[in-house]
Design a protein around this motif. Structure first.
Motif, PDB file in Angstrom:
ATOM      1  N   ALA A  71     -12.977  -4.242   1.809  1.00 51.76           N
ATOM      2  CA  ALA A  71     -12.046  -3.425   1.025  1.00 51.76           C
ATOM      3  C   ALA A  71     -12.805  -2.367   0.232  1.00 51.76           C
ATOM      4  O   ALA A  71     -12.362  -1.222   0.090  1.00 51.76           O
ATOM      5  N   ILE A  86       4.232  -0.756  -5.692  1.00 54.15           N
ATOM      6  CA  ILE A  86       4.551  -1.886  -6.582  1.00 54.15           C
ATOM      7  C   ILE A  86       3.404  -2.099  -7.569  1.00 54.15           C
ATOM      8  O   ILE A  86       2.242  -2.161  -7.164  1.00 54.15           O
TER       9      ILE A  86
ATOM     10  N   LYS B 211     -10.668  -6.562 -14.733  1.00 52.98           N
ATOM     11  CA  LYS B 211     -10.368  -5.352 -13.960  1.00 52.98           C
ATOM     12  C   LYS B 211      -9.805  -5.721 -12.580  1.00 52.98           C
ATOM     13  O   LYS B 211      -8.908  -5.056 -12.068  1.00 52.98           O
ATOM     14  N   ALA B 212     -10.344  -6.791 -12.010  1.00 54.55           N
ATOM     15  CA  ALA B 212      -9.815  -7.244 -10.708  1.00 54.55           C
ATOM     16  C   ALA B 212      -8.372  -7.726 -10.860  1.00 54.55           C
ATOM     17  O   ALA B 212      -7.537  -7.493  -9.979  1.00 54.55           O
ATOM     18  N   ASP B 214      -6.277  -6.531 -13.012  1.00 59.43           N
ATOM     19  CA  ASP B 214      -5.476  -5.304 -13.093  1.00 59.43           C
ATOM     20  C   ASP B 214      -5.119  -4.834 -11.687  1.00 59.43           C
ATOM     21  O   ASP B 214      -3.964  -4.511 -11.382  1.00 59.43           O
ATOM     22  N   ALA B 215      -6.127  -4.787 -10.818  1.00 58.78           N
ATOM     23  CA  ALA B 215      -5.910  -4.303  -9.450  1.00 58.78           C
ATOM     24  C   ALA B 215      -4.995  -5.242  -8.663  1.00 58.78           C
ATOM     25  O   ALA B 215      -4.227  -4.793  -7.810  1.00 58.78           O
ATOM     26  N   THR B 217      -2.419  -6.619  -9.550  1.00 59.89           N
ATOM     27  CA  THR B 217      -0.992  -6.438  -9.844  1.00 59.89           C
ATOM     28  C   THR B 217      -0.344  -5.448  -8.885  1.00 59.89           C
ATOM     29  O   THR B 217       0.869  -5.299  -8.871  1.00 59.89           O
ATOM     30  N   PHE B 218      -1.159  -4.750  -8.076  1.00 61.94           N
ATOM     31  CA  PHE B 218      -0.599  -3.881  -7.032  1.00 61.94           C
ATOM     32  C   PHE B 218      -0.132  -4.750  -5.863  1.00 61.94           C
ATOM     33  O   PHE B 218      -0.514  -5.912  -5.746  1.00 61.94           O
ATOM     34  N   SER B 219       0.674  -4.156  -4.967  1.00 60.06           N
ATOM     35  CA  SER B 219       1.043  -4.875  -3.741  1.00 60.06           C
ATOM     36  C   SER B 219      -0.234  -5.158  -2.946  1.00 60.06           C
ATOM     37  O   SER B 219      -1.261  -4.506  -3.155  1.00 60.06           O
ATOM     38  N   GLU B 222      -1.866  -2.111  -1.227  1.00 59.13           N
ATOM     39  CA  GLU B 222      -2.401  -1.144  -2.195  1.00 59.13           C
ATOM     40  C   GLU B 222      -3.653  -1.690  -2.879  1.00 59.13           C
ATOM     41  O   GLU B 222      -4.627  -0.967  -3.073  1.00 59.13           O
ATOM     42  N   ARG B 224      -5.763  -3.827  -1.753  1.00 60.65           N
ATOM     43  CA  ARG B 224      -6.895  -3.779  -0.825  1.00 60.65           C
ATOM     44  C   ARG B 224      -7.373  -2.335  -0.665  1.00 60.65           C
ATOM     45  O   ARG B 224      -8.572  -2.076  -0.605  1.00 60.65           O
ATOM     46  N   ILE B 226      -7.427   0.080  -2.734  1.00 64.26           N
ATOM     47  CA  ILE B 226      -8.245   0.617  -3.838  1.00 64.26           C
ATOM     48  C   ILE B 226      -9.574  -0.143  -3.962  1.00 64.26           C
ATOM     49  O   ILE B 226     -10.374   0.151  -4.834  1.00 64.26           O
ATOM     50  N   GLY B 227      -9.769  -1.134  -3.081  1.00 63.04           N
ATOM     51  CA  GLY B 227     -11.079  -1.772  -3.011  1.00 63.04           C
ATOM     52  C   GLY B 227     -11.129  -3.214  -3.470  1.00 63.04           C
ATOM     53  O   GLY B 227     -12.217  -3.786  -3.577  1.00 63.04           O
ATOM     54  N   LEU B 228      -9.969  -3.813  -3.745  1.00 62.71           N
ATOM     55  CA  LEU B 228      -9.976  -5.208  -4.216  1.00 62.71           C
ATOM     56  C   LEU B 228     -10.078  -6.155  -3.022  1.00 62.71           C
ATOM     57  O   LEU B 228      -9.270  -6.089  -2.105  1.00 62.71           O
ATOM     58  N   HIS B 274      -6.054  -6.546 -18.517  1.00 64.51           N
ATOM     59  CA  HIS B 274      -6.387  -7.969 -18.541  1.00 64.51           C
ATOM     60  C   HIS B 274      -7.680  -8.303 -19.280  1.00 64.51           C
ATOM     61  O   HIS B 274      -7.816  -9.405 -19.804  1.00 64.51           O
TER      62      HIS B 274
END
Lengths: 248, 331
Positions: A71, A86, B211-212, B214-215, B217-219, B222, B224, B226-228, B274
């Motif tokens: 990722a 979302i 921070k992870a 925070d990320a 909480t996206f679908s 999304e 993945r 942004i890099g999570l 978070h």
């Protein structure tokens, strides 16, 4: 940076969503995926971002299979926007856009520029969850703009479906500018007129198959589209622009 | 530093001052059975018990709150609490089995210094089953986790009911009190080390993971994009939340509402990010549990002290309804 799709097939249970698709995405251009509902547009985009591991075949991003890229690596070369973004936390618009830089160095000016480009500066302290869907789509696009590099990939799934018309065409201009400055834009659209306006290249999908691909003027012919969508269309010449598609 | 970034830090400082004040209150408060309520520094013979109680209250409250933050982010659900995964019911069943074995075979599991063992075994066993059944395509799935947790809770509840028929009345009463939660005044060294280590490690790891979260909480797509790395992140959140909840329920029983309310209350004062939320929620959780324990010490209806869970439920229930009605209850 190149994207190549080789013999890609994927099924959800017994339902075949993609059937042996092979094509190349032209870099530094706008490629639009069109097709009826359940044609496989979103599934193809999700394969490109590595969210789906295909049953067979592969998507190659810079010669590497997308589903094998971490990722973190993928985020550095491609940004993705779903049709319905979302965010399940009460983050502000700015906080959401800043998360586009999650694995990238902090870049306030890039975030500010993205907010400004999508007319979100005045909304930056508003909670994302309290915005309309169209506004949320603008925030998701701004987040993607804050994320990608000049020659990165923008993978967008119906990113403007709920936006007001003025913002749809503002986004068209922004995406065009991104492509001209080196980005590769791939987006799924259901609005054929909009597709004809924005696309350099088109992939026409139906029932999981790639029916036709190529230059927008070759693919967006009423004859091809009528076969897939079952509706009579005609091209109408517009002064100084691309032809428009109208229902007869 | 801008006013916007200063505000959460000031709020955090105020929370720590309140937490300290509540701990001091817990140390001072005294009401012997049938006696008068007094506020005084404890005599040397009592001091150890009060210090233990205040310290464990802080650890338990903080652990429950951190676990709540982790689960609300993991499950993307503002209603998530540490016991949504069925851990409290699993621990309850463990305690009940311990009591039953004690009754039938004369084995002491539940009421001696190692009384936390059956609860711990029950909670960890349920955590393992939830993990095994709560995955889709190899990744923990929020919806599956909740559904499996609810079903396992019901199954453990049924098991407890069966065992209640098999044990004498006195043990049934013990279980009822355990189910409302108690802050112990006596813990052995190994219990103290476990609860402290898990709480502090949980606080540090959860803050680093802020921070992870925070990320997350996206679908999924999304997050993945942004890099999570979603799979390992969710697994870490699940294990951490589970370990915190399992240890608290083993030490103090299932103290309700703290893990649900503390994250929401903390969000109101420091916002949704978070990294700072974890620390603020830990402070709020500590305040709630120690304040509830102090209240429990102060009130005497002539039949012994009420379990601390009674007070957290009485405070937490109305607070939760207010959050729900005011629309402020978001992840």
């Amino acid at each position: 940076m190149t994207i190549k799709i080789e013999n890609l097939s994927h099924s959800f249970g017994k339902i075949a969503a993609l059937k042996d698709i092979s094509t190349s995405i032209k870099p530094k251009s706008i490629t639009v995926l069109i097709g009826p509902n359940a044609a496989g547009k979103s599934t193809l985009l999700r394969c490109i971002i590595g969210a789906i591991r295909p049953n067979s075949g592969k998507v190659l991003i810079d010669k590497m299979p997308a589903h094998k890229l971490s990722a973190r690596v993928l985020a550095k070369c491609a940004a993705y926007v779903p049709q319905r973004p979302i965010v399940s936390a009460a983050f502000s618009v700015r906080e959401v856009v800043e998360l586009g830089r999650y694995v990238l160095p902090r870049n306030i000016s890039k975030v500010d520029k993205a907010l400004d480009q999508l007319d979100l500066t005045k909304l930056e302290d508003r909670a994302f969850q309290n915005l309309s869907v169209g506004q949320q789509q603008r925030v998701a696009l701004a987040r993607a703009f804050a994320q990608i590099s000049v020659n990165g990939h923008l993978i967008l799934d119906e990113p403007m479906s709920a936006m007001d018309l003025n913002y749809v065409y503002k986004c068209v201009d922004l995406l065009r500018a991104k492509a001209e400055s080196g980005a590769t834009v791939i987006l799924a659209l259901h609005d054929l007129s909009l597709a004809a306006t924005i696309a350099d290249n088109v992939l026409l999908l139906d029932n999981g198959k790639l029916i036709l691909s190529g230059d927008v003027n070759e693919v967006m012919q009423p004859g091809h589209l009528t076969k897939v969508f079952g509706i009579e269309l005609e091209r109408v010449a517009r002064a100084g622009g691309k032809d428009a598609l109208l229902v007869k | 530093m801008s006013a916007l970034t200063k505000r959460p830090l000031i709020a955090l400082a105020i929370l720590f001052i309140i937490a300290l004040a509540v701990v001091v209150l817990r140390l001072l408060i005294d009401r012997p059975p049938g006696g008068e309520l007094t506020l005084a520094w404890p005599e040397e013979s009592y001091a150890k018990y009060r210090f233990t109680s205040a310290f464990v209250g802080v650890m338990i409250g903080a652990s429950l709150a951190i676990s709540g933050v982790l689960l609300q982010a993991l499950l993307r659900n503002p209603l998530a609490s540490p016991f949504i995964l069925g851990l409290s019911s699993g621990a309850g069943l463990g305690v009940m089995i311990g009591m039953y074995l004690g009754y039938v075979f004369g084995i002491q599991f539940a009421n001696d210094a190692t009384g936390t063992a059956p609860a711990m075994v029950g909670a960890v066993f349920i955590l393992l089953i939830v993990y095994l059944l709560g995955r889709r395509r190899g990744v923990l799935d929020p919806l599956s986790l909740v559904l499996v947790g609810v079903i396992l809770s019901a199954m453990c509840g049924a098991g407890m009911m069966v065992l209640q028929y098999l044990v004498p009345d006195g043990l049934r009463g013990d279980l009822l009190i355990w189910m409302m939660g108690q802050i112990p005044q006596v813990l052995n060294n190994s219990q103290l080390i476990i609860v402290t280590t898990v709480c502090i490690a949980g606080l540090i790891v959860a803050t680093i993971m802020g921070k992870a979260m925070d990320a997350a909480t996206f679908s999924d797509d999304e997050a993945r994009s942004i890099g999570l790395n979603l799979g390992p992140t969710r697994l870490a959140m699940f294990l951490l939340a589970g370990a915190l909840a399992a240890v608290t329920v083993a030490i103090a029983g299932p103290i309700g509402f703290v893990g649900l309310i503390a994250p929401h209350a903390a969000r109101l004062v420091v916002g949704p990010r978070h990294r700072i939320l974890v620390i603020a929620a830990a402070a709020v959780g500590a305040i709630l549990v120690v304040a509830a324990d102090a209240t429990s010490q102060a009130i005497d209806f002539g039949h012994g002290r009420l379990p601390v869970g009674v007070f957290t439920a009485l405070i937490g229930g109305p607070a939760f309804i207010w959050l729900l009605r005011s629309g402020k209850g978001q992840v």
